[in-house]
Enzyme design. Structure first.
Site, PDB file in Angstrom:
ATOM      1  N   ALA A 212       4.011   6.917  -1.341  1.00 44.79           N
ATOM      2  CA  ALA A 212       5.409   7.532  -1.733  1.00 44.79           C
ATOM      3  C   ALA A 212       5.334   8.326  -2.970  1.00 44.79           C
ATOM      4  O   ALA A 212       6.126   9.469  -3.034  1.00 44.79           O
ATOM      5  CB  ALA A 212       6.195   6.082  -2.056  1.00 44.79           C
TER       6      ALA A 212
ATOM      7  N   CYS B  11       0.878  -1.063   0.034  1.00 47.52           N
ATOM      8  CA  CYS B  11      -0.058   0.221  -0.074  1.00 47.52           C
ATOM      9  C   CYS B  11       0.813   1.445  -0.042  1.00 47.52           C
ATOM     10  O   CYS B  11       0.336   2.440  -0.371  1.00 47.52           O
ATOM     11  CB  CYS B  11      -0.938  -0.007   1.199  1.00 47.52           C
ATOM     12  SG  CYS B  11      -0.012   0.090   2.678  1.00 47.52           S
ATOM     13  N   LYS B  12       2.114   0.969   0.428  1.00 47.22           N
ATOM     14  CA  LYS B  12       3.132   2.193   0.526  1.00 47.22           C
ATOM     15  C   LYS B  12       3.359   3.036  -0.844  1.00 47.22           C
ATOM     16  O   LYS B  12       3.943   4.142  -0.939  1.00 47.22           O
ATOM     17  CB  LYS B  12       4.507   2.042   1.146  1.00 47.22           C
ATOM     18  CG  LYS B  12       3.955   1.345   2.536  1.00 47.22           C
ATOM     19  CD  LYS B  12       3.437   2.413   3.383  1.00 47.22           C
ATOM     20  CE  LYS B  12       3.499   2.022   5.038  1.00 47.22           C
ATOM     21  NZ  LYS B  12       2.877   3.088   6.076  1.00 47.22           N
ATOM     22  N   ASP B  13       3.094   2.297  -1.980  1.00 45.12           N
ATOM     23  CA  ASP B  13       3.421   2.949  -3.331  1.00 45.12           C
ATOM     24  C   ASP B  13       2.333   3.953  -3.215  1.00 45.12           C
ATOM     25  O   ASP B  13       3.105   5.215  -3.917  1.00 45.12           O
ATOM     26  CB  ASP B  13       3.027   1.714  -4.287  1.00 45.12           C
ATOM     27  CG  ASP B  13       3.883   0.633  -4.198  1.00 45.12           C
ATOM     28  OD1 ASP B  13       4.936   0.597  -3.602  1.00 45.12           O
ATOM     29  OD2 ASP B  13       3.653  -0.142  -5.423  1.00 45.12           O
TER      30      ASP B  13
END
Length: 453
Positions: free
Chosen positions: A48, A43-45
């Site tokens: 970021a 989910c951090k894409d």
């Protein structure tokens, strides 16, 4: 032609998958928002890329610059994709508790990885918070991301993940549950969903060793709650600005063991190969069973892929070392199966106490059975030898028979664990198990404790 101009255009629009087996005891439908379908497998894409683009827009990140961030691995991967496409350098500062797979992946996509110790205070100059800030100050043309306090973290989930969940459930979602780390995911999604329907419940999952749950309930930042834990990606020993506690309706805590066990259950029962924080999330939901009704529609977010935990959660030896693997322990033989290959250390009645002391030091043991020509004749223990030494400094040169205690009880290999446990008392610290064919082994308090699940 239908194609993405670069890998960053494939971020988002991850699927919503109904869970069937692991939630069979819940009264309502449960769906997983499976974030490992993002190109960086987490989910951090989303956040970021949002943080990078917002920093570009206001001039904090300049052409040819260096991105610097402290990360548990997943944010670093998202930043790496953005750095590759947009032409930036990347330094990721990571703690030594993170999986080797995460470190190797970051290096594979061009990031410089700096590893810091886990068990230090946030203010300690060795912590990954402090090292990240110092590197940003020392590196020319650099930008320190600071995902914990960067509002673009929450913004990405408010603009993307929240609307996706609302649309995928046709506005029927009643509960959203997710592990809380930096806070951007729960705060962004929770804000959006509550704007659409104020009755939607937002539940956060915390881990033991983190401050979130107690702070949410009492407003007290309790440093006594801060201690080392194994679960990656959720929980904190600080209060990130991205955690909007006013949006979160309730927190539940999940143990490291349950996180690991339920992570593996998701793979075996649902075919979802996810990371440890996803195990925390689903176990947290199951702990809230009593709060759910038949008409509820629950969405639980699964943060990342299990491929980053092959050497940990999906490694039987790693799980067994920590007591996480639920091997069934029923008999005396089960209690010693992990060290059954080691020989039974004994001492003879006519040997000297010094010989027993030498074996205690060499094999790092506390109890030794004493034998004579007829079999087991007694026992010696490190604590008893110490007490005897305090009375007589020359005890080391005396024969064992003068200081030995009673022989340890002997059970057969099929004796139930409950019966073995009754034989371990204040006066008796070990039991011998007859493995047949003239072989014996020793069961200690440690073996009993290690069998407790």
């Amino acid at each position: 032609m239908n194609y993405a101009k670069n890998i960053l255009e494939t971020i988002g629009n991850t699927p919503l998958v109904q869970l069937n087996h692991i939630v069979k005891d819940l009264p309502c439908k449960v769906f997983a928002k499976v974030e490992y379908f993002n190109p960086g497998h987490s989910c951090k894409d989303r956040m970021a890329l949002q943080m990078v683009e917002d920093a570009e827009a206001d001039g904090r990140l300049k052409p040819g610059g260096t991105i610097i961030e402290g990360t548990s691995g997943n944010t670093g991967m998202g930043l790496a994709l953005a750095a590759i496409v947009k032409g930036y350098k990347l330094i990721c500062v990571i703690t030594d508790k993170q999986s080797k797979e995460k470190m190797d992946i970051l290096r594979a996509v061009g990031a410089k990885v700096v590893v810091c110790p886990t068990d230090v205070e946030p203010e300690d100059p060795r912590s990954y918070y402090s090292v990240s800030k110092r590197l940003a100050e020392e590196t020319p043309n650099s930008w320190y991301v600071n995902q914990y306090d960067n509002p673009s973290n929450t913004k990405a989930n408010y603009l993307q993940t929240g609307p996706e969940i609302w649309n995928q459930t046709d506005g029927k979602v009643t509960h959203f549950i997710v592990g809380v780390g930096t806070g951007g995911t729960i705060s962004g999604i929770g804000k959006y969903l509550k704007e659409q329907n104020p009755d939607v419940k937002i539940w956060g999952v915390d881990t033991y060793g983190s401050v979130f749950k107690k702070y949410h309930e009492t407003g007290i930042f309790d440093e006594n709650e801060v201690y080392s834990y194994v679960t990656e990606g959720i929980g904190e020993d600080i209060l990130p600005k991205n955690v909007d506690f006013s949006i979160i309706d309730h927190f539940t805590k999940v143990t490291d063991k349950d996180a690991a066990v339920y992570c593996r259950k998701l793979a075996l029962e649902e075919g979802l190969f996810v990371g440890m924080s996803s195990g925390s999330a689903i176990k947290g939901l199951l702990q809230m069973k009593g709060e759910l009704k038949p008409d509820d529609v629950v969405v639980v977010l699964f943060h990342d892929s299990g491929s980053r935990y092959i050497g940990k959660i999906f490694n039987d030896d790693w799980m067994r070392e920590r007591g996480y693997l639920e091997d069934e322990v029923v008999t005396a033989a089960d209690l010693i199966k992990n060290h059954i290959d080691k020989p039974l250390v004994t001492v003879r009645t006519e040997e000297l106490v010094s010989h027993a002391l030498e074996r205690i030091r060499k094999y790092k043991i506390s109890q030794i059975p004493v034998i004579d020509k007829d079999g087991f004749a007694g026992s010696v223990e490190d604590s008893d030898l110490f007490a005897a030494y305090m009375v007589d400094a020359n005890i080391a040169e005396k024969p064992i028979r003068e200081v030995m205690g009673k022989p340890y009880p002997v059970v057969n290999r099929k004796t139930k664990v409950a019966e073995v446990s009754k034989l371990i008392t204040k006066e008796n610290n070990a039991v011998l198990v007859d493995l047949e064919n003239g072989k014996f082994h020793i069961i200690t308090k440690y073996d009993i404790i290690n069998s407790i699940k």
